[in-house]
Design an enzyme around this catalytic site. Structure first.
Site, PDB file in Angstrom:
ATOM      1  N   LEU A  38       0.829  -1.372   0.028  1.00 51.08           N
ATOM      2  CA  LEU A  38       0.371  -0.154  -0.289  1.00 51.08           C
ATOM      3  C   LEU A  38       0.874   1.420  -0.055  1.00 51.08           C
ATOM      4  O   LEU A  38       0.749   2.345  -0.813  1.00 51.08           O
ATOM      5  CB  LEU A  38      -0.893   0.239   1.023  1.00 51.08           C
ATOM      6  CG  LEU A  38      -1.773   1.182   1.212  1.00 51.08           C
ATOM      7  CD1 LEU A  38      -2.943   1.484   0.364  1.00 51.08           C
ATOM      8  CD2 LEU A  38      -3.126   1.005   2.359  1.00 51.08           C
ATOM      9  N   ASP A  87      13.954   2.366  10.517  1.00 50.43           N
ATOM     10  CA  ASP A  87      12.868   1.369  11.197  1.00 50.43           C
ATOM     11  C   ASP A  87      12.410   2.549  12.172  1.00 50.43           C
ATOM     12  O   ASP A  87      12.881   3.529  12.832  1.00 50.43           O
ATOM     13  CB  ASP A  87      13.914   0.824  11.910  1.00 50.43           C
ATOM     14  CG  ASP A  87      13.245   0.341  13.155  1.00 50.43           C
ATOM     15  OD1 ASP A  87      12.017  -0.020  13.295  1.00 50.43           O
ATOM     16  OD2 ASP A  87      13.225  -0.784  13.466  1.00 50.43           O
ATOM     17  N   LYS A 151       5.177  13.125  15.331  1.00 48.80           N
ATOM     18  CA  LYS A 151       5.726  14.021  16.259  1.00 48.80           C
ATOM     19  C   LYS A 151       7.158  14.656  15.212  1.00 48.80           C
ATOM     20  O   LYS A 151       7.242  15.770  15.100  1.00 48.80           O
ATOM     21  CB  LYS A 151       6.554  13.130  16.182  1.00 48.80           C
ATOM     22  CG  LYS A 151       7.464  14.081  18.009  1.00 48.80           C
ATOM     23  CD  LYS A 151       8.444  12.962  18.918  1.00 48.80           C
ATOM     24  CE  LYS A 151       8.918  13.545  19.733  1.00 48.80           C
ATOM     25  NZ  LYS A 151      10.028  12.697  20.498  1.00 48.80           N
ATOM     26  N   TYR A 186      -3.373  -6.281  17.358  1.00 50.07           N
ATOM     27  CA  TYR A 186      -3.443  -5.494  15.818  1.00 50.07           C
ATOM     28  C   TYR A 186      -4.383  -4.316  15.559  1.00 50.07           C
ATOM     29  O   TYR A 186      -4.516  -3.437  15.523  1.00 50.07           O
ATOM     30  CB  TYR A 186      -3.490  -6.477  14.339  1.00 50.07           C
ATOM     31  CG  TYR A 186      -3.896  -5.834  12.989  1.00 50.07           C
ATOM     32  CD1 TYR A 186      -2.221  -5.295  12.474  1.00 50.07           C
ATOM     33  CD2 TYR A 186      -4.507  -4.999  12.236  1.00 50.07           C
ATOM     34  CE1 TYR A 186      -2.635  -4.498  11.052  1.00 50.07           C
ATOM     35  CE2 TYR A 186      -4.791  -4.916  11.026  1.00 50.07           C
ATOM     36  CZ  TYR A 186      -3.008  -4.695  10.642  1.00 50.07           C
ATOM     37  OH  TYR A 186      -3.579  -3.367   9.812  1.00 50.07           O
ATOM     38  N   LYS A 190      -4.318  -0.245  15.776  1.00 48.81           N
ATOM     39  CA  LYS A 190      -5.063   0.408  15.169  1.00 48.81           C
ATOM     40  C   LYS A 190      -6.789   1.305  15.316  1.00 48.81           C
ATOM     41  O   LYS A 190      -6.567   2.560  14.865  1.00 48.81           O
ATOM     42  CB  LYS A 190      -5.891  -0.911  13.823  1.00 48.81           C
ATOM     43  CG  LYS A 190      -4.696  -1.491  13.078  1.00 48.81           C
ATOM     44  CD  LYS A 190      -4.232   0.056  12.262  1.00 48.81           C
ATOM     45  CE  LYS A 190      -2.775  -0.817  11.751  1.00 48.81           C
ATOM     46  NZ  LYS A 190      -2.190   0.246  10.836  1.00 48.81           N
ATOM     47  N   ILE A 219      -7.437  -5.507   1.827  1.00 55.91           N
ATOM     48  CA  ILE A 219      -6.838  -5.299   0.276  1.00 55.91           C
ATOM     49  C   ILE A 219      -5.838  -6.691   0.007  1.00 55.91           C
ATOM     50  O   ILE A 219      -4.806  -6.546   1.248  1.00 55.91           O
ATOM     51  CB  ILE A 219      -6.196  -3.654   0.737  1.00 55.91           C
ATOM     52  CG1 ILE A 219      -5.917  -2.760   1.781  1.00 55.91           C
ATOM     53  CG2 ILE A 219      -5.659  -3.224  -0.595  1.00 55.91           C
ATOM     54  CD1 ILE A 219      -6.211  -1.799   2.012  1.00 55.91           C
ATOM     55  N   THR A 221      -2.770  -7.356  -0.421  1.00 54.90           N
ATOM     56  CA  THR A 221      -1.574  -7.520  -0.482  1.00 54.90           C
ATOM     57  C   THR A 221      -0.523  -8.489   0.581  1.00 54.90           C
ATOM     58  O   THR A 221      -1.181  -9.626   0.232  1.00 54.90           O
ATOM     59  CB  THR A 221      -1.019  -6.121   0.852  1.00 54.90           C
ATOM     60  OG1 THR A 221      -0.984  -6.432   1.804  1.00 54.90           O
ATOM     61  CG2 THR A 221      -0.990  -5.032   0.029  1.00 54.90           C
TER      62      THR A 221
HETATM   63  N1  LIG Z   1      -3.491  -5.661   4.298  1.00 59.26           N
HETATM   64  C1  LIG Z   1      -4.772  -4.892   4.619  1.00 59.26           C
HETATM   65  O1  LIG Z   1      -5.754  -5.495   4.183  1.00 59.26           O
HETATM   66  C2  LIG Z   1      -4.816  -3.344   5.534  1.00 59.26           C
HETATM   67  C3  LIG Z   1      -6.035  -3.071   5.562  1.00 59.26           C
HETATM   68  C4  LIG Z   1      -5.977  -2.520   6.847  1.00 59.26           C
HETATM   69  C5  LIG Z   1      -4.500  -1.509   6.694  1.00 59.26           C
HETATM   70  N2  LIG Z   1      -3.950  -2.100   6.721  1.00 59.26           N
HETATM   71  C6  LIG Z   1      -2.776  -1.210   6.958  1.00 59.26           C
HETATM   72  O2  LIG Z   1      -1.701  -0.696   6.470  1.00 59.26           O
HETATM   73  C7  LIG Z   1      -0.544  -0.569   5.614  1.00 59.26           C
HETATM   74  C8  LIG Z   1       0.411  -1.081   4.920  1.00 59.26           C
HETATM   75  O3  LIG Z   1       0.151  -2.705   4.868  1.00 59.26           O
HETATM   76  P1  LIG Z   1       0.250  -3.865   3.545  1.00 59.26           P
HETATM   77  O4  LIG Z   1      -0.764  -5.043   3.617  1.00 59.26           O
HETATM   78  O5  LIG Z   1       0.888  -2.466   2.372  1.00 59.26           O
HETATM   79  O6  LIG Z   1       1.836  -4.156   4.288  1.00 59.26           O
HETATM   80  P2  LIG Z   1       2.769  -4.482   3.694  1.00 59.26           P
HETATM   81  O7  LIG Z   1       3.671  -5.864   4.478  1.00 59.26           O
HETATM   82  O8  LIG Z   1       3.191  -5.056   2.138  1.00 59.26           O
HETATM   83  O9  LIG Z   1       3.369  -3.187   3.703  1.00 59.26           O
HETATM   84  C9  LIG Z   1       4.020  -2.337   4.725  1.00 59.26           C
HETATM   85  C10 LIG Z   1       4.811  -2.270   5.152  1.00 59.26           C
HETATM   86  O10 LIG Z   1       5.784  -1.735   6.581  1.00 59.26           O
HETATM   87  C11 LIG Z   1       7.019  -1.659   6.726  1.00 59.26           C
HETATM   88  N3  LIG Z   1       7.084  -1.915   7.882  1.00 59.26           N
HETATM   89  C12 LIG Z   1       7.826  -2.540   8.623  1.00 59.26           C
HETATM   90  N4  LIG Z   1       7.554  -2.499  10.038  1.00 59.26           N
HETATM   91  C13 LIG Z   1       9.091  -1.638   9.997  1.00 59.26           C
HETATM   92  C14 LIG Z   1       9.390  -0.301  10.285  1.00 59.26           C
HETATM   93  N5  LIG Z   1       9.950  -0.712  11.796  1.00 59.26           N
HETATM   94  N6  LIG Z   1       9.360   0.148   9.855  1.00 59.26           N
HETATM   95  C15 LIG Z   1       9.653   0.244   8.569  1.00 59.26           C
HETATM   96  N7  LIG Z   1       9.246   0.107   8.059  1.00 59.26           N
HETATM   97  C16 LIG Z   1       8.175  -0.478   8.660  1.00 59.26           C
HETATM   98  C17 LIG Z   1       6.992  -3.129   6.550  1.00 59.26           C
HETATM   99  O11 LIG Z   1       8.334  -3.927   5.466  1.00 59.26           O
HETATM  100  C18 LIG Z   1       6.835  -3.271   4.641  1.00 59.26           C
HETATM  101  O12 LIG Z   1       6.763  -2.280   3.864  1.00 59.26           O
HETATM  102  C19 LIG Z   1       0.098  -1.564   7.348  1.00 59.26           C
HETATM  103  O13 LIG Z   1      -0.477  -0.362   8.200  1.00 59.26           O
HETATM  104  C20 LIG Z   1      -1.830  -2.155   7.525  1.00 59.26           C
HETATM  105  O14 LIG Z   1      -1.782  -2.316   9.333  1.00 59.26           O
HETATM  106  C21 LIG Z   1      -3.787  -2.602   5.309  1.00 59.26           C
END
Ligand SMILES: NC(=O)c1ccc[n+]([C@@H]2O[C@H](COP(=O)([O-])OP(=O)(O)OC[C@H]3O[C@@H](n4cnc5c(N)ncnc54)[C@H](O)[C@@H]3O)[C@@H](O)[C@H]2O)c1
Length: 283
Positions: A38, A87, A151, A186, A190, A219, A221
């Protein structure tokens, strides 16, 4: 600074085609979690709306195919994209990398005026077995990491005296407990992000800094692929609530994110924009 930097040079700009309420031209947008999924898609959306983008992620390098597509988009739009290993749980890293991005943006006449805090992790463990250390790790990345990002982004905007928009990626799971998913940590993380948004909006409104959450539904992913791999029957459960007959794809969140970042949403702060294909509208 521990960041790895990949930079692309701006090429000749083309005429902007985005209507002004949705334009992000002449500004830089930083996106955490911008190494894939995303976050990288929302970086692409920001570029299409005219922004220079800086992607931050814990991954050593961004997903190659998606990054190549982003670079093609920057060339078309005449903007730049940078990648920084970061990070979000390290306050020192977030501080120094956002400062670097803010200084670079100011130098090219495109101030850091938008941030998407999208980095996050997911974990499925029954609550009665959930180790407290893992619960704390979830909060550290998904809640404290989002706070630290917001922040330092706000601090950079205040120091530079510019207005801005901070978009925190929450989830519909901040408001509902997903059927079939044992994801208490989780969901808690959120819900905390949604309340954090209201508190930050209350503190920073007078500085011209808006804060909103974007709460996606399901989503497809890497994150959800992992959940579905552990239990393929989940997809049937999720589809039962899909009022539009499908799960989301990252592209579904491009326009909502650009709207929240751009001037079109200038009177919106402390709000949650839920984009879930109708999932929370029916029981
Ligand atoms: N996929 C879904 O269904 C969904 C639904 C609701 C919300 N979200 C939220 O959307 C966001 C993106 O999720 P996604 O589905 O693309 O998953 P994803 O795992 O593909 O992407 C998450 C990204 O965050 C990075 N990350 C993790 N820990 C980290 C850290 N400590 N420092 C820096 N980067 C870090 C990962 O390396 C990854 O690239 C997340 O916050 C997730 O909770 C996803």
């Amino acid at each position: 600074m521990t960041s790895v930097l990949i930079d692309t040079a701006a090429t000749e700009p083309t005429a902007p085609t985005t209507p002004s309420p949705f334009s992000l031209s002449d500004r830089t947008i930083a996106i955490t979690g911008g190494g894939r999924g995303l976050g990288l898609t929302l970086a692409h959306a920001s570029v299409e709306a005219g922004a220079h983008v800086a992607c931050l992620d814990i991954l050593p390098a961004p997903s190659p195919a998606e990054w190549a597509t982003l670079i093609s988009a920057t060339k078309l739009a005449g903007v730049t994209a940078t990648y920084h290993r970061c990070d979000v749980t390290s306050e020192a890293e977030v501080d120094s990398i956002l400062r670097f991005i803010s200084d670079a943006g100011a130098a090219r006449g495109a101030e850091l005026r938008g941030v998407i805090a999208c980095a996050g992790i997911q974990q499925k463990i029954p609550a009665v077995d959930y180790p407290a250390t893992e619960f704390e790790r979830m909060l550290k990345v998904n809640t404290t990491g989002v706070f630290v990002t917001a922040k330092y982004a706000a601090r950079m905007m205040m120091e530079r005296g510019v207005s801005g928009s901070i978009v925190l990626i929450a989830s519909m799971s901040g408001q509902v407990a997903n059927r079939g998913l044992t994801c208490t940590a989780y969901n808690t993380s959120k819900a905390a992000v949604q309340q954090m948004c209201r508190s930050l909006a209350q503190e920073w409104g007078q500085d011209g800094i808006r804060v909103n959450t974007l709460s996606p539904g399901y989503i497809r992913t890497a994150m959800t692929d992992e959940l579905l791999a552990t239990d393929p029957t989940l997809e049937t459960t999720w589809m039962a609530g899909a009022l539009l007959g499908r799960l989301g794809v990252p592209d579904d969140f491009k326009a909502p994110a650009v709207f929240l970042l751009a001037e079109g949403s200038r009177f919106m702060t402390g709000a949650d924009l839920r984009v879930d294909g109708g999932h929370c509208a029916s029981a």
